[in-house]
Design a protein around this motif. Structure first.
Motif, PDB file in Angstrom:
ATOM      1  N   ILE A 145       0.841  -1.201   0.000  1.00  0.00           N
ATOM      2  CA  ILE A 145       0.000   0.000   0.000  1.00  0.00           C
ATOM      3  C   ILE A 145       0.874   1.248   0.000  1.00  0.00           C
ATOM      4  O   ILE A 145       0.636   2.204  -0.748  1.00  0.00           O
ATOM      5  CB  ILE A 145      -0.953  -0.011   1.212  1.00  0.00           C
ATOM      6  N   SER A 146       1.910   1.263   0.862  1.00  0.00           N
ATOM      7  CA  SER A 146       2.764   2.446   0.966  1.00  0.00           C
ATOM      8  C   SER A 146       3.567   2.678  -0.308  1.00  0.00           C
ATOM      9  O   SER A 146       3.824   3.823  -0.694  1.00  0.00           O
ATOM     10  CB  SER A 146       3.708   2.316   2.161  1.00  0.00           C
ATOM     11  N   GLU A 147       3.962   1.579  -1.001  1.00  0.00           N
ATOM     12  CA  GLU A 147       4.748   1.710  -2.225  1.00  0.00           C
ATOM     13  C   GLU A 147       3.891   1.672  -3.489  1.00  0.00           C
ATOM     14  O   GLU A 147       4.412   1.738  -4.594  1.00  0.00           O
ATOM     15  CB  GLU A 147       5.796   0.593  -2.283  1.00  0.00           C
ATOM     16  N   ARG A 148       2.571   1.509  -3.298  1.00  0.00           N
ATOM     17  CA  ARG A 148       1.624   1.467  -4.413  1.00  0.00           C
ATOM     18  C   ARG A 148       2.005   0.400  -5.429  1.00  0.00           C
ATOM     19  O   ARG A 148       2.149   0.664  -6.629  1.00  0.00           O
ATOM     20  CB  ARG A 148       1.513   2.842  -5.073  1.00  0.00           C
ATOM     21  N   ARG A 149       2.134  -0.840  -4.932  1.00  0.00           N
ATOM     22  CA  ARG A 149       2.491  -1.963  -5.800  1.00  0.00           C
ATOM     23  C   ARG A 149       1.416  -3.036  -5.730  1.00  0.00           C
ATOM     24  O   ARG A 149       0.688  -3.161  -4.744  1.00  0.00           O
ATOM     25  CB  ARG A 149       3.861  -2.530  -5.383  1.00  0.00           C
ATOM     26  N   ARG A 150       1.340  -3.797  -6.798  1.00  0.00           N
ATOM     27  CA  ARG A 150       0.345  -4.860  -6.912  1.00  0.00           C
ATOM     28  C   ARG A 150       0.783  -6.077  -6.107  1.00  0.00           C
ATOM     29  O   ARG A 150       1.976  -6.302  -5.896  1.00  0.00           O
ATOM     30  CB  ARG A 150       0.151  -5.221  -8.383  1.00  0.00           C
ATOM     31  N   LEU A 151      -0.193  -6.889  -5.701  1.00  0.00           N
ATOM     32  CA  LEU A 151       0.068  -8.104  -4.933  1.00  0.00           C
ATOM     33  C   LEU A 151      -0.445  -9.325  -5.687  1.00  0.00           C
ATOM     34  O   LEU A 151      -1.484  -9.265  -6.360  1.00  0.00           O
ATOM     35  CB  LEU A 151      -0.621  -8.042  -3.569  1.00  0.00           C
ATOM     36  N   TRP A 152       0.288 -10.426  -5.565  1.00  0.00           N
ATOM     37  CA  TRP A 152      -0.189 -11.745  -6.009  1.00  0.00           C
ATOM     38  C   TRP A 152      -0.466 -12.562  -4.754  1.00  0.00           C
ATOM     39  O   TRP A 152       0.369 -12.609  -3.838  1.00  0.00           O
ATOM     40  CB  TRP A 152       0.866 -12.442  -6.856  1.00  0.00           C
ATOM     41  N   ILE A 153      -1.646 -13.169  -4.687  1.00  0.00           N
ATOM     42  CA  ILE A 153      -1.986 -13.958  -3.502  1.00  0.00           C
ATOM     43  C   ILE A 153      -2.617 -15.280  -3.921  1.00  0.00           C
ATOM     44  O   ILE A 153      -3.231 -15.401  -4.982  1.00  0.00           O
ATOM     45  CB  ILE A 153      -2.960 -13.207  -2.559  1.00  0.00           C
ATOM     46  N   ARG A 154      -2.428 -16.269  -3.068  1.00  0.00           N
ATOM     47  CA  ARG A 154      -3.213 -17.507  -3.099  1.00  0.00           C
ATOM     48  C   ARG A 154      -4.167 -17.399  -1.919  1.00  0.00           C
ATOM     49  O   ARG A 154      -3.734 -17.256  -0.772  1.00  0.00           O
ATOM     50  CB  ARG A 154      -2.344 -18.749  -2.989  1.00  0.00           C
ATOM     51  N   TYR A 155      -5.467 -17.462  -2.208  1.00  0.00           N
ATOM     52  CA  TYR A 155      -6.468 -17.124  -1.197  1.00  0.00           C
ATOM     53  C   TYR A 155      -7.469 -18.257  -1.029  1.00  0.00           C
ATOM     54  O   TYR A 155      -7.987 -18.801  -2.016  1.00  0.00           O
ATOM     55  CB  TYR A 155      -7.200 -15.842  -1.599  1.00  0.00           C
ATOM     56  N   TYR A 156      -7.736 -18.604   0.231  1.00  0.00           N
ATOM     57  CA  TYR A 156      -8.697 -19.665   0.543  1.00  0.00           C
ATOM     58  C   TYR A 156     -10.082 -19.065   0.741  1.00  0.00           C
ATOM     59  O   TYR A 156     -10.273 -18.170   1.578  1.00  0.00           O
ATOM     60  CB  TYR A 156      -8.282 -20.412   1.799  1.00  0.00           C
TER      61      TYR A 156
END
Length: 327
Positions: A145-156
Motif C-alpha cells: 500500500i505504501s509503495e503502491r504496488r500490486r500483490l499476487w496472492i493464493r487465497y482460501y
C-alpha cells in the motif's frame, strides 16, 4: 446528557417536569437518563461517580463537587493498562516488514511508557506475544500500500472450499473483528475484501497498483453490508437459532408459533450461507431460494456420509490448509 449535568448542577432540587420541558423530552425519557448518570464520573472509586437521584418529582445531586476542577486528580495509568500497552507495543515492534521509522518511534514511546509505569512495567517483561503468519502477510500488504504496488496472492475461500490465485491492487487495511485488505481484484474486475488469515501465499509484484477511483465504504456498521439488489434468502430457525437475527443483518424477522423466527436477509453470495445452515443443524433451515436449500441439504448429507466412511490410515498425513495449518 452532558448539558443535563450542567443544568442540574446549577438547579439543585429541580422539578422533573420542568427539566423534561427544558430539554424537550418526556418525563420517562428523563428518568431513563437519570438512571444512567450515576454510572458516570472521573473513576469508579467511591465519591467519584455522580450521586444523582429523584423521588419522581424533584432531582437531587448529592455530590456536585465530585466534578469540580479543584477536586480533580491527575489521570494516571493503572498497572493492568500499563502491562497491556507495553506487551502490545513490544509485540508490534517485532512484526516483520515494519517500517524502520515506525519501529524506532514505537520503541521510543515504549521506553517512555516504561519510565512512567515504574514498578508496573515489571509484570509486562514476563509476558510475550508471538504473531502467526498473518503478521507477515500484514507487513507485505502494508508495504504494498505504501509503495503502491500490486500483490499476487493464493487465497482460501471457505464458502467454496477452494484456493484461488489472484492479482490485487490493495486500497487499505481494515480491522473489523479480523484484519482485512480492501482491494481491486484483477480476476473479478471488482472491489473485494480479503481476510489476511486466509491468505495462503503472498508476493509483492513489480507492477504498480492502479485501482480505479472507488468511494471508500463506511464500515462502522460492519464489514458485510447487504445491498438492496443482493439476492434474498429466507432462513427459518427454532428457539435455539434466534441468535441468527442478532448476528446477521436482515430485512425482517417474523415470529413463528414454535418460538422461532422466519428471517429474511440479503447477501451478495448466498452460497456462503451453507455454512450457517450446517451450523444450525436441527435449529434451522434455509427455505428460499430452493437451489440454496438443496445445496445445503446436499452439503449436510456429504458431511454425515463422511462419518460413515473408513478413517485414514494411522500414518496418513492430514491435508495442509491455509497458513500451513491442517484441516
Amino acid at each position: 446528557m452532558l448539558s443535563l449535568v450542567t443544568y442540574l448542577r446549577e438547579r439543585p432540587g429541580a422539578r422533573v417536569e420542568d427539566v423534561a420541558r427544558a430539554f424537550g423530552v418526556t418525563e420517562d425519557e428523563l428518568i431513563s437518563d437519570l438512571d444512567v448518570l450515576p454510572l458516570c464520573g472521573t473513576s469508579f472509586r467511591g465519591g467519584d461517580l455522580l450521586d444523582i437521584d429523584t423521588d419522581g418529582e424533584c432531582i437531587w445531586w448529592r455530590n456536585p463537587g465530585a466534578l469540580a476542577a479543584e477536586a480533580a486528580e491527575p489521570l494516571r495509568i493503572a498497572a493492568d493498562e500499563a502491562t497491556a500497552l507495553l506487551v502490545a507495543a513490544r509485540a508490534v515492534a517485532t512484526l516483520p516488514g515494519l517500517r524502520e521509522s515506525d519501529r524506532q518511534a514505537l520503541l521510543r514511546a515504549t521506553a517512555k511508557l516504561e519510565t512512567a509505569a515504574g514498578e508496573a512495567a515489571g509484570a509486562s517483561s514476563r509476558l510475550s506475544v508471538t504473531f502467526e503468519s498473518e503478521g507477515g502477510v500484514f507487513a507485505d500488504v502494508d508495504r504494498a500500500i505504501s509503495e503502491r504496488r500490486r500483490l499476487w496472492i493464493r487465497y482460501y475461500s471457505p464458502a467454496r472450499d477452494e484456493v484461488t490465485e489472484r492479482e490485487i491492487d490493495p486500497i487499505r487495511l481494515v480491522s473489523v473483528g479480523h484484519t482485512y485488505v480492501e482491494a481491486w481484484c484483477r480476476r473479478s474486475e471488482a472491489r473485494r475484501t480479503f481476510r489476511l488469515d486466509r491468505v495462503a501465499e503472498i508476493r509483492i509484484l513489480d507492477e504498480p497498483a492502479a485501482p480505479p477511483e472507488v468511494e471508500l465504504r463506511d464500515l462502522s456498521e460492519g464489514l458485510v453490508q447487504p445491498a438492496a439488489e443482493d439476492p434474498e434468502v429466507v432462513v427459518e430457525v427454532g428457539p435455539g437459532g434466534r441468535w441468527v437475527a442478532e448476528y446477521y443483518p436482515h430485512d425482517s424477522a417474523e415470529e413463528l408459533p414454535d418460538g422461532g423466527l422466519r428471517i429474511t436477509l440479503r447477501t451478495p453470495d448466498p452460497a456462503s450461507l451453507r455454512r450457517l445452515a450446517l451450523r444450525l443443524g436441527a435449529d434451522g433451515r434455509i427455505t428460499v431460494p430452493e437451489e440454496l436449500a438443496s445445496s445445503a441439504r446436499e452439503a449436510a448429507r456429504l458431511a454425515l456420509a463422511a462419518y460413515d466412511a473408513p478413517g485414514p490410515a494411522p500414518d496418513a498425513a492430514p491435508a495442509p490448509g491455509p497458513q500451513g495449518q491442517t484441516r
